[in-house]
Design a protein around this motif. Structure first.
Motif, PDB file in Angstrom:
ATOM      1  N   SER A   1      41.778 160.431  88.045  1.00 28.35           N
ATOM      2  CA  SER A   1      40.791 159.874  87.116  1.00 28.35           C
ATOM      3  C   SER A   1      41.387 159.609  85.738  1.00 28.35           C
ATOM      4  CB  SER A   1      39.594 160.814  86.989  1.00 28.35           C
ATOM      5  OG  SER A   1      40.006 162.089  86.494  1.00 28.35           O
ATOM      6  N   HIS A   2      42.526 160.259  85.429  1.00 21.33           N
ATOM      7  CA  HIS A   2      43.181 160.052  84.129  1.00 21.33           C
ATOM      8  C   HIS A   2      44.017 158.777  84.096  1.00 21.33           C
ATOM      9  CE1 HIS A   2      46.115 161.940  86.752  1.00 21.33           C
ATOM     10  NE2 HIS A   2      47.078 161.483  85.969  1.00 21.33           N
ATOM     11  N   VAL A   3      44.271 158.152  85.241  1.00 26.12           N
ATOM     12  CA  VAL A   3      45.078 156.931  85.306  1.00 26.12           C
ATOM     13  C   VAL A   3      44.189 155.751  84.949  1.00 26.12           C
ATOM     14  CG1 VAL A   3      46.580 155.502  86.723  1.00 26.12           C
ATOM     15  CG2 VAL A   3      46.494 157.978  87.104  1.00 26.12           C
ATOM     16  N   LYS A   4      44.579 154.988  83.938  1.00 25.57           N
ATOM     17  CA  LYS A   4      43.756 153.909  83.424  1.00 25.57           C
ATOM     18  C   LYS A   4      44.436 152.553  83.614  1.00 25.57           C
ATOM     19  CE  LYS A   4      40.896 157.000  81.844  1.00 25.57           C
ATOM     20  NZ  LYS A   4      39.598 157.265  82.552  1.00 25.57           N
ATOM     21  N   ALA A   5      43.624 151.514  83.623  1.00 21.97           N
ATOM     22  CA  ALA A   5      44.153 150.147  83.593  1.00 21.97           C
ATOM     23  C   ALA A   5      44.712 149.864  82.208  1.00 21.97           C
ATOM     24  CB  ALA A   5      43.056 149.152  83.928  1.00 21.97           C
TER      25      ALA A   5
ATOM     26  N   ALA B   1      49.131 157.351  97.099  1.00 25.29           N
ATOM     27  CA  ALA B   1      47.703 157.273  97.376  1.00 25.29           C
ATOM     28  C   ALA B   1      47.213 155.835  97.432  1.00 25.29           C
ATOM     29  CB  ALA B   1      46.922 158.060  96.313  1.00 25.29           C
ATOM     30  N   VAL B   2      47.737 154.988  96.523  1.00 22.44           N
ATOM     31  CA  VAL B   2      47.343 153.578  96.507  1.00 22.44           C
ATOM     32  C   VAL B   2      47.752 152.888  97.815  1.00 22.44           C
ATOM     33  CG1 VAL B   2      47.788 151.348  95.418  1.00 22.44           C
ATOM     34  CG2 VAL B   2      47.360 153.357  94.000  1.00 22.44           C
TER      35      VAL B   2
ATOM     36  N   VAL C   1      41.038 154.070  93.679  1.00 20.71           N
ATOM     37  CA  VAL C   1      41.606 155.416  93.806  1.00 20.71           C
ATOM     38  C   VAL C   1      41.280 156.259  92.581  1.00 20.71           C
ATOM     39  CG1 VAL C   1      43.778 156.709  93.873  1.00 20.71           C
ATOM     40  CG2 VAL C   1      43.414 154.785  95.432  1.00 20.71           C
ATOM     41  N   THR C   2      41.327 155.663  91.389  1.00 24.13           N
ATOM     42  CA  THR C   2      41.024 156.427  90.171  1.00 24.13           C
ATOM     43  C   THR C   2      39.568 156.851  90.119  1.00 24.13           C
ATOM     44  OG1 THR C   2      40.497 154.461  88.826  1.00 24.13           O
ATOM     45  CG2 THR C   2      42.800 155.160  88.902  1.00 24.13           C
ATOM     46  N   LYS C   3      38.707 156.174  90.860  1.00 29.21           N
ATOM     47  CA  LYS C   3      37.277 156.500  90.852  1.00 29.21           C
ATOM     48  C   LYS C   3      36.889 157.465  91.962  1.00 29.21           C
ATOM     49  CE  LYS C   3      35.657 152.224  88.636  1.00 29.21           C
ATOM     50  NZ  LYS C   3      37.000 151.770  88.219  1.00 29.21           N
ATOM     51  N   ILE C   4      37.555 157.360  93.118  1.00 30.13           N
ATOM     52  CA  ILE C   4      37.134 158.184  94.252  1.00 30.13           C
ATOM     53  C   ILE C   4      37.918 159.474  94.365  1.00 30.13           C
ATOM     54  CG2 ILE C   4      36.382 156.149  95.543  1.00 30.13           C
ATOM     55  CD1 ILE C   4      38.910 156.279  97.184  1.00 30.13           C
ATOM     56  N   ASP C   5      39.041 159.586  93.666  1.00 32.60           N
ATOM     57  CA  ASP C   5      39.860 160.798  93.739  1.00 32.60           C
ATOM     58  C   ASP C   5      40.029 161.363  92.329  1.00 32.60           C
ATOM     59  OD1 ASP C   5      41.841 162.759  94.067  1.00 32.60           O
ATOM     60  OD2 ASP C   5      42.802 161.644  95.695  1.00 32.60           O
ATOM     61  N   LYS C   6      39.441 162.514  92.078  1.00 32.41           N
ATOM     62  CA  LYS C   6      39.459 163.103  90.738  1.00 32.41           C
ATOM     63  C   LYS C   6      40.861 163.429  90.241  1.00 32.41           C
ATOM     64  CE  LYS C   6      34.804 165.083  90.979  1.00 32.41           C
ATOM     65  NZ  LYS C   6      33.998 166.337  90.921  1.00 32.41           N
TER      66      LYS C   6
END
Length: 381
Positions: free
Chosen positions: A310-314, A373-374, A302-307
């Protein structure tokens, strides 16, 4: 639809929600009343007895090992057995595993809340804990950076309750003054662990974990409004997390057989009101807990396909653990969403400063959108 903002503001009316306290009971009843208004949702509470905090466990270990040390000269073999039991109970607790004596002293009545809608092979559990923490010296800003070091040092001191009677079985007897010094060290660390609770009581628990309760509730409400196909969506609000994640452990034990028979996913929200929103891929105490199931892979996708995300990190969690640990260790698809500052810490938690004025509700709402979203992106297995 229930919103995180209204849940947060409603439950902020109570000064704290200490496990088994009247405040926690009233806050839980207010939450259940709000959930009852959700169309088609079945709301129940599941009562159990629990220690009010982790401190009784600390004192049992400290006093028990002190007795072991002092009596070792007279009964070293028996004291060695008792010392080993106490030491491994300590090790298991701080590795966030089931510990033999953690439930001793479980006298306070509390409850987990469960609200569910839908049916199907898949079960999605949105989880968060309601109880607020006891104030802790170890979480003061100048101490929390050394949390693991303090755990290792404490473990060494507890381990003396094994070493000294083991030496006694080999006819190596320490002077009486050495035993009393070890006793003072054992009791002293229990005093240090307790002193802030004696002074300040329970924390307000705004970030830890009223933010998580608010976020999990709104995600559940959104999913109930437009249900995923062939899915039951269940909100589980636990108690006893601050006593050793015992509410979640109780729920896992009570429902394990059911969860194993279904395509179960546990998405936990814990401390999402300040800092950088993250999803946790590693936690644990002496041994690591790796989160690598479908929920984790979906969150990363989700962090890669939805801009928007993109700020959410592991992230790796370094201090304590989460309710999700029981499910992750048992092979379930589990994930915790949390937030950290730039140093990888959760400021203010377990201190009297964990108040509503330190919360950024925009981050809580971001956690809601990301969590939804997840779940909606989660592929069927």
């Amino acid at each position: 639809m229930l919103t995180a903002r209204e849940i947060f503001e409603k439950l902020s009316e109570w000064p704290h929600r200490g496990c088994g306290s009247e405040n926690e009971m009233e806050a839980r009843e207010a939450l259940m009343a709000a959930l009852t208004g959700e169309y088609g949702v079945d709301v129940t509470d599941q009562g159990f007895k629990c220690p009010r905090t982790y401190l009784p466990f600390f004192w049992m270990i400290a006093i028990g090992q002190a007795i072991v040390v002092l009596l070792s000269p007279w009964a070293p073999a028996f004291m060695l057995g008792a010392g080993v039991l106490l030491f491994f109970s300590h090790l298991l607790y701080f590795d966030w595993r089931t510990s033999p004596i953690i439930w001793w002293g479980a006298r306070s009545v509390t409850a987990n809340v469960s609200a569910t809608k839908g049916s199907g092979k898949r079960l999605v559990i949105l989880m968060a804990h309601l109880d607020s923490a006891p104030s802790s010296y170890a979480y003061r800003p100048d101490q929390v950076r050394h949390f693991k070091l303090s755990i290792y040092l404490g473990t060494f001191i507890i381990g003396l309750g094994v070493l000294i009677p083991a030496m006694g079985t080999q006819d190596v007897v320490l002077p009486h003054w050495a035993g009393w010094i070890v006793t003072l060290l054992l009791l002293g660390q229990a005093v240090v662990a307790s002193v802030d609770f004696w002074r300040f009581g329970y924390t307000p628990g705004a970030n830890d974990n009223l933010t998580g309760v608010a976020a999990a509730t709104e995600v559940a409400s959104r999913l109930w409004k437009t249900m995923p196909t062939d899915t039951e969506v269940r909100l589980v609000i636990t108690s006893g997390e601050e006593a050793g994640m015992l509410g979640a452990q109780h729920y896992w034990r009570q429902h394990r057989d059911e969860l194993k028979m279904r395509d179960t996913h546990v998405l936990n929200f814990d401390t999402v009101g300040f800092g950088n929103l993250s999803f946790v891929t590693e936690s644990g105490g002496f041994t690591p807990v790796y989160y690598d199931g479908p929920l984790v892979r979906t969150a990363a996708a989700v962090t890669k396909i939805d801009k928007r995300y993109s700020h959410v990190k592991a992230a790796k969690h370094h201090v304590g653990d989460f309710d999700s640990v029981w499910f992750a260790r048992d092979g379930f698809s589990a994930l915790t969403i949390a937030a950290y500052d730039d140093d990888g810490l959760m400021p203010h938690i377990h201190t009297p400063d964990d108040t509503a004025d330190h919360i950024d509700l925009a981050i809580v709402e971001d956690a809601v959108r990301f969590g939804e979203a997840v779940i909606r992106t989660l592929p069927k297995t």
